[in-house]
Design a protein around this motif. Structure first.
Motif, PDB file in Angstrom:
ATOM      1  N   ARG A  10       0.832  -1.209   0.000  1.00 47.02           N
ATOM      2  CA  ARG A  10       0.000   0.000   0.000  1.00 47.02           C
ATOM      3  C   ARG A  10       0.865   1.256   0.000  1.00 47.02           C
ATOM      4  O   ARG A  10       0.527   2.260  -0.643  1.00 47.02           O
ATOM      5  N   MET A  11       1.984   1.232   0.717  1.00 49.99           N
ATOM      6  CA  MET A  11       2.893   2.365   0.711  1.00 49.99           C
ATOM      7  C   MET A  11       3.461   2.594  -0.688  1.00 49.99           C
ATOM      8  O   MET A  11       3.551   3.735  -1.161  1.00 49.99           O
ATOM      9  N   VAL A  12       3.829   1.517  -1.367  1.00 49.06           N
ATOM     10  CA  VAL A  12       4.298   1.639  -2.749  1.00 49.06           C
ATOM     11  C   VAL A  12       3.211   2.254  -3.616  1.00 49.06           C
ATOM     12  O   VAL A  12       3.461   3.186  -4.401  1.00 49.06           O
ATOM     13  N   GLY A  13       1.992   1.746  -3.481  1.00 47.80           N
ATOM     14  CA  GLY A  13       0.889   2.285  -4.270  1.00 47.80           C
ATOM     15  C   GLY A  13       0.633   3.753  -3.992  1.00 47.80           C
ATOM     16  O   GLY A  13       0.396   4.541  -4.920  1.00 47.80           O
ATOM     17  N   ASN A  14       0.717   4.136  -2.723  1.00 51.06           N
ATOM     18  CA  ASN A  14       0.504   5.540  -2.374  1.00 51.06           C
ATOM     19  C   ASN A  14       1.616   6.429  -2.927  1.00 51.06           C
ATOM     20  O   ASN A  14       1.363   7.554  -3.374  1.00 51.06           O
ATOM     21  N   ASN A  15       2.855   5.928  -2.881  1.00 54.18           N
ATOM     22  CA  ASN A  15       3.963   6.685  -3.472  1.00 54.18           C
ATOM     23  C   ASN A  15       3.793   6.837  -4.979  1.00 54.18           C
ATOM     24  O   ASN A  15       3.999   7.929  -5.528  1.00 54.18           O
ATOM     25  N   LEU A  16       3.415   5.752  -5.644  1.00 50.51           N
ATOM     26  CA  LEU A  16       3.219   5.813  -7.091  1.00 50.51           C
ATOM     27  C   LEU A  16       2.070   6.750  -7.451  1.00 50.51           C
ATOM     28  O   LEU A  16       2.170   7.555  -8.399  1.00 50.51           O
ATOM     29  N   THR A  17       0.977   6.642  -6.710  1.00 47.65           N
ATOM     30  CA  THR A  17      -0.175   7.503  -6.981  1.00 47.65           C
ATOM     31  C   THR A  17       0.190   8.970  -6.804  1.00 47.65           C
ATOM     32  O   THR A  17      -0.153   9.825  -7.636  1.00 47.65           O
ATOM     33  N   ALA A  18       0.886   9.268  -5.730  1.00 41.75           N
ATOM     34  CA  ALA A  18       1.302  10.658  -5.495  1.00 41.75           C
ATOM     35  C   ALA A  18       2.212  11.145  -6.617  1.00 41.75           C
ATOM     36  O   ALA A  18       2.017  12.247  -7.153  1.00 41.75           O
ATOM     37  N   PHE A  19       3.183  10.333  -6.986  1.00 42.06           N
ATOM     38  CA  PHE A  19       4.146  10.747  -8.005  1.00 42.06           C
ATOM     39  C   PHE A  19       3.466  11.023  -9.341  1.00 42.06           C
ATOM     40  O   PHE A  19       3.679  12.074  -9.960  1.00 42.06           O
ATOM     41  N   PHE A  20       2.653  10.089  -9.799  1.00 42.37           N
ATOM     42  CA  PHE A  20       2.033  10.243 -11.114  1.00 42.37           C
ATOM     43  C   PHE A  20       0.866  11.233 -11.104  1.00 42.37           C
ATOM     44  O   PHE A  20       0.324  11.554 -12.161  1.00 42.37           O
ATOM     45  N   SER A  21       0.505  11.706  -9.921  1.00 42.78           N
ATOM     46  CA  SER A  21      -0.481  12.783  -9.809  1.00 42.78           C
ATOM     47  C   SER A  21       0.185  14.141  -9.646  1.00 42.78           C
ATOM     48  O   SER A  21      -0.494  15.150  -9.443  1.00 42.78           O
ATOM     49  N   GLY A  22       1.502  14.158  -9.685  1.00 40.00           N
ATOM     50  CA  GLY A  22       2.234  15.405  -9.553  1.00 40.00           C
ATOM     51  C   GLY A  22       2.383  15.893  -8.134  1.00 40.00           C
ATOM     52  O   GLY A  22       2.703  17.070  -7.905  1.00 40.00           O
ATOM     53  N   GLN A  23       2.180  14.982  -7.159  1.00 38.63           N
ATOM     54  CA  GLN A  23       2.299  15.346  -5.753  1.00 38.63           C
ATOM     55  C   GLN A  23       3.611  14.809  -5.174  1.00 38.63           C
ATOM     56  O   GLN A  23       4.211  13.886  -5.724  1.00 38.63           O
ATOM     57  N   PRO A  24       4.076  15.356  -4.053  1.00 42.64           N
ATOM     58  CA  PRO A  24       5.300  14.832  -3.421  1.00 42.64           C
ATOM     59  C   PRO A  24       5.105  13.385  -2.971  1.00 42.64           C
ATOM     60  O   PRO A  24       4.035  13.025  -2.453  1.00 42.64           O
ATOM     61  N   VAL A  25       6.123  12.555  -3.164  1.00 39.80           N
ATOM     62  CA  VAL A  25       6.044  11.175  -2.673  1.00 39.80           C
ATOM     63  C   VAL A  25       6.131  11.176  -1.148  1.00 39.80           C
ATOM     64  O   VAL A  25       6.625  12.127  -0.533  1.00 39.80           O
ATOM     65  N   LEU A  26       5.658  10.088  -0.542  1.00 48.28           N
ATOM     66  CA  LEU A  26       5.579  10.038   0.907  1.00 48.28           C
ATOM     67  C   LEU A  26       6.907   9.727   1.564  1.00 48.28           C
ATOM     68  O   LEU A  26       7.200  10.234   2.655  1.00 48.28           O
ATOM     69  N   THR A  27       7.703   8.855   0.953  1.00 46.11           N
ATOM     70  CA  THR A  27       8.950   8.391   1.587  1.00 46.11           C
ATOM     71  C   THR A  27      10.118   8.515   0.613  1.00 46.11           C
ATOM     72  O   THR A  27      10.654   7.509   0.149  1.00 46.11           O
ATOM     73  N   PRO A  28      10.533   9.736   0.291  1.00 46.25           N
ATOM     74  CA  PRO A  28      11.619   9.902  -0.673  1.00 46.25           C
ATOM     75  C   PRO A  28      12.969   9.507  -0.093  1.00 46.25           C
ATOM     76  O   PRO A  28      13.228   9.659   1.097  1.00 46.25           O
ATOM     77  N   VAL A  29      13.826   8.988  -0.963  1.00 44.14           N
ATOM     78  CA  VAL A  29      15.222   8.726  -0.619  1.00 44.14           C
ATOM     79  C   VAL A  29      16.051   9.886  -1.160  1.00 44.14           C
ATOM     80  O   VAL A  29      15.930  10.249  -2.334  1.00 44.14           O
ATOM     81  N   ALA A  30      16.894  10.449  -0.308  1.00 49.58           N
ATOM     82  CA  ALA A  30      17.727  11.577  -0.743  1.00 49.58           C
ATOM     83  C   ALA A  30      18.761  11.089  -1.746  1.00 49.58           C
ATOM     84  O   ALA A  30      19.466  10.106  -1.493  1.00 49.58           O
ATOM     85  N   LEU A  31      18.872  11.785  -2.868  1.00 50.50           N
ATOM     86  CA  LEU A  31      19.824  11.392  -3.914  1.00 50.50           C
ATOM     87  C   LEU A  31      21.048  12.322  -3.862  1.00 50.50           C
ATOM     88  O   LEU A  31      20.916  13.516  -3.712  1.00 50.50           O
TER      89      LEU A  31
END
Length: 312
Positions: A291-312
Motif C-alpha cells: 500500500r505504501m508503494v501504491g501511495n507513493n506511485l499515486t502521489a508521483f504520477f499525480s504530480g504530488q510529493p512522494v511520501l517516503t523519498p530517498v535523498a539522492l
C-alpha cells in the motif's frame, strides 16, 4: 492510474493485486533471467520499478528504460540501488522505511529469545526422546545494545525496555534527544556496554563491517549478536571465528552475504540460530508495504510529493 511497473520482488506476491486495483499495470520479473527479458522486451513501456535493497537496480538498467521515472523499494534498505545513476537520470527513489518495523522487531526479539534460551536445541532434544535440562541466561535486567535507532531499532528498544526490563544503549549517526536511551559514540563503545547486541542499521558502504573482530571481542564471551538488518554490517569471517573460539556466546542471523547460500561454517555451529531473511514478512507488514508503494506511485504520477523519498 495508467503506469506500468516492473516488479522485481517476490516476497509480496499475494498483495500485488492492490497495485492493480489502484490502476497500475504490472510486469512481474522475480528472477534474474525474467528481469533481463522484461527490460529488453518492455523497455518502452516501463514507467516505474518495484525492487528491494538486496535486488537493487543498476545504472545500465536505468539507461535501458527511457520512460522510467520512479524506483520504489520495499523495506528501508536500498543499498544496491544506484542512487548516483538515479540522480543522473532524474529519477525519484522511494523506500518503505518504518512500514514493517513491528514485524522486524518482533522477529528480532524472537531470535534473541531463541538464542539466549537455546530453544532450537531444547526442541530438538525433546523430539529425539531426550529430556536434557540446561540452565540458560534470562533476558530480564540485561543490557541491550542496538546499532541503528531508526523505526526498527526504536521498536526493538521499546520491546526490550518495557517487555523485558532491559537497559538500552544505542549507536546512531547522531544522538536522539527524543528517546530516553543511552547513546554510545561508536559501535565499539556500544559493544562494551551490551550483553545483547542487535544490528538494526541500514546496509551500504558506510556501515560495511562496522561489527568487526574488535567489536565482537568487546562484546565478550557472554555476549550475543542478533542481525536482522543487512549481512554486510557484520564481518562474517570475524563472526564465525568469534563463535568457533567462544569469544562470544552466540549469534542469531536473519541475513546473509550471498542469499540464499549460507556458509557451512555457520550451519555447523550449535551456538547460532538461522532464519531465511523473513523478519519483515508478515501479512500485515506485506500489505502495508505494498500500500505504501501504491501511495507513493499515486502521489508521483499525480504530480504530488512522494511520501517516503530517498535523498539522492
Amino acid at each position: 492510474m495508467s503506469a506500468t511497473v516492473l516488479v522485481l520482488v517476490e516476497a509480496v506476491n499475494d498483495y500485488l493485486p492492490i497495485l492493480e486495483h489502484m490502476g497500475f499495470t504490472l510486469i512481474r520479473a522475480p528472477s534474474p533471467a525474467l528481469r533481463a527479458q522484461a527490460i529488453a522486451a518492455h523497455a518502452d513501456q516501463i514507467d516505474a520499478v518495484l525492487t528491494r535493497g538486496p535486488l537493487g537496480f543498476y545504472a545500465e538498467e536505468m539507461a535501458a528504460l527511457p520512460k522510467l521515472k520512479i524506483i520504489c523499494v520495499i523495506g528501508a534498505g536500498y543499498e544496491h540501488v544506484d542512487l548516483v545513476a538515479a540522480k543522473t537520470h532524474g529519477l525519484t527513489v522511494t523506500n518503505g522505511a518504518g512500514v514493517n518495523a513491528s514485524s522486524v522487531a518482533d522477529h528480532a526479539m524472537a531470535l534473541l529469545l531463541a538464542l539466549v534460551r537455546d530453544i532450537p536445541r531444547a526442541d530438538a532434544s525433546v523430539r529425539r526422546g531426550e529430556w536434557a535440562k540446561i540452565s540458560r541466561p534470562t533476558l530480564s535486567g540485561k543490557r541491550l545494545g542496538i546499532l541503528g535507532l531508526g523505526a526498527v531499532g526504536e521498536a526493538i528498544a521499546k520491546r526490550g525496555s518495557l517487555g523485558f526490563d532491559m537497559s538500552v544503549s544505542y549507536h546512531n549517526r547522531r544522538p536522539r534527544a527524543d528517546l530516553p536511551y543511552a547513546y554510545c559514540s561508536s559501535p565499539l563503545e556500544l559493544a562494551k556496554a551490551s550483553d545483547f547486541l542487535v544490528v538494526a542499521t541500514p546496509g551500504g558502504a558506510q556501515t560495511r563491517h562496522v561489527i568487526d573482530a574488535q567489536v565482537l571481542a568487546a562484546l565478550g564471551p557472554e555476549g550475543f549478536v542478533v542481525n536482522i538488518a543487512r549481512a554486510s554490517v557484520v564481518d562474517t569471517v570475524a563472526l564465525v571465528e568469534a563463535l568457533q573460539n567462544q569469544q562470544i556466546a552466540g549469534a542469531a542471523l536473519d541475513v546473509f552475504d550471498e542469499e540464499p547460500q549460507v556458509p557451512d561454517a555457520l550451519k555447523a555451529l550449535d551456538n547460532v540460530v538461522l532464519t531465511p531473511h523473513v523478519a519483515g514478512l508478515s501479512p500485515q507488514a506485506s500489505e502495508a508495504t505494498v500500500r505504501m508503494v501504491g501511495n507513493n506511485l499515486t502521489a508521483f504520477f499525480s504530480g504530488q510529493p512522494v511520501l517516503t523519498p530517498v535523498a539522492l
